[in-house]
Design a protein around this motif. Sequence first.
Motif, PDB file in Angstrom:
ATOM      1  N   THR A   1      12.731 -10.746  -2.763  1.00 33.66           N
ATOM      2  CA  THR A   1      12.395  -9.486  -2.089  1.00 33.66           C
ATOM      3  C   THR A   1      13.655  -8.788  -1.600  1.00 33.66           C
TER       4      THR A   1
ATOM      5  N   ALA B   1       9.099  -5.956  -3.053  1.00 34.39           N
ATOM      6  CA  ALA B   1       9.388  -6.901  -4.135  1.00 34.39           C
ATOM      7  C   ALA B   1      10.647  -6.491  -4.886  1.00 34.39           C
TER       8      ALA B   1
ATOM      9  N   ASP C   1       8.638  -7.687 -10.458  1.00 31.20           N
ATOM     10  CA  ASP C   1       7.217  -7.997 -10.616  1.00 31.20           C
ATOM     11  C   ASP C   1       7.002  -9.507 -10.493  1.00 31.20           C
ATOM     12  N   PHE C   2       6.169  -9.903  -9.541  1.00 28.93           N
ATOM     13  CA  PHE C   2       5.971 -11.328  -9.285  1.00 28.93           C
ATOM     14  C   PHE C   2       5.260 -12.041 -10.443  1.00 28.93           C
ATOM     15  N   ASN C   3       4.370 -11.353 -11.121  1.00 27.24           N
ATOM     16  CA  ASN C   3       3.683 -11.993 -12.249  1.00 27.24           C
ATOM     17  C   ASN C   3       4.657 -12.320 -13.378  1.00 27.24           C
TER      18      ASN C   3
ATOM     19  N   VAL D   1       7.184 -18.269  -4.856  1.00 27.19           N
ATOM     20  CA  VAL D   1       6.845 -16.912  -5.289  1.00 27.19           C
ATOM     21  C   VAL D   1       5.592 -16.423  -4.569  1.00 27.19           C
ATOM     22  N   ASN D   2       4.604 -17.286  -4.458  1.00 31.65           N
ATOM     23  CA  ASN D   2       3.364 -16.912  -3.769  1.00 31.65           C
ATOM     24  C   ASN D   2       3.629 -16.563  -2.301  1.00 31.65           C
TER      25      ASN D   2
ATOM     26  N   GLU E   1       5.320 -13.193  -2.070  1.00 31.36           N
ATOM     27  CA  GLU E   1       4.388 -12.098  -2.343  1.00 31.36           C
ATOM     28  C   GLU E   1       3.603 -11.715  -1.090  1.00 31.36           C
ATOM     29  N   LYS E   2       3.317 -12.686  -0.255  1.00 34.25           N
ATOM     30  CA  LYS E   2       2.565 -12.418   0.971  1.00 34.25           C
ATOM     31  C   LYS E   2       3.396 -11.649   2.001  1.00 34.25           C
TER      32      LYS E   2
ATOM     33  N   VAL F   1       5.433  -9.194   1.232  1.00 39.50           N
ATOM     34  CA  VAL F   1       5.701  -7.840   0.746  1.00 39.50           C
ATOM     35  C   VAL F   1       4.773  -6.835   1.414  1.00 39.50           C
TER      36      VAL F   1
ATOM     37  N   ALA G   1       4.551  -4.226  -6.440  1.00 41.68           N
ATOM     38  CA  ALA G   1       5.565  -5.132  -6.978  1.00 41.68           C
ATOM     39  C   ALA G   1       6.078  -4.597  -8.291  1.00 41.68           C
TER      40      ALA G   1
END
Length: 210
Positions: free
Chosen positions: A142, A155, A158-160, A181-182, A185-186, A188, A194
Amino acid sequence: MLRRLSAPTAAATLLLLSASGCVKEISSDERLDRETQNLSAKEMPGAAELEKLTCEDSTEALIKARNVNRPETDRLVDYIELYSSLRKRTATFEDAMNRNPDLSYREGTQHLVNAKDNCIQQTADVRVEFETYMRELVGVPTVQEIKGGNTVTIARLDFNTLRQAIETLEPDDKDTLLNQVNAAEKRVAPSTPAGDESAPASGGGRKRGR
């Protein structure tokens, strides 16, 4: 006066006569080996699919993935695609040569062995570079940006796509990396999509954050 042969002697004589009239049959393996010896290198099973296979064309894709001026999501996608392609080509070489070991030893096939070795080396080298970059992104996924006078976490990529990179590499600590990563993501800001990388992470009021 005729002399009668004893039973054991008669049996031995009959066996000898029978053996002298037999024609030795070769096994299917021996027959295949003889037929294979008459094939040219290009006619050998599996050779045709390897003749057009090479890993020497990866330089351009690698340079593109290394370009630090491109969005990090795009760079990661390039690494994923290049590594997956090299790994597939290497597997094709290894599968063909496992099915037909003569491809590794027969005269006229040394160029195939060299091509396979080159693919193995290229795959290993790209993996090291790809994994190093992936771990850098997982470590700092991030950035912080000033919006309306407030600092928000957004982000870096892209997290995916980052998850896909981890799945593609399948390192021993895959689960730990995915959990990182999870967790990132929380953190952000919900209003920030993202993968929005319209500006470099190092400028435009942004600073990297964990």
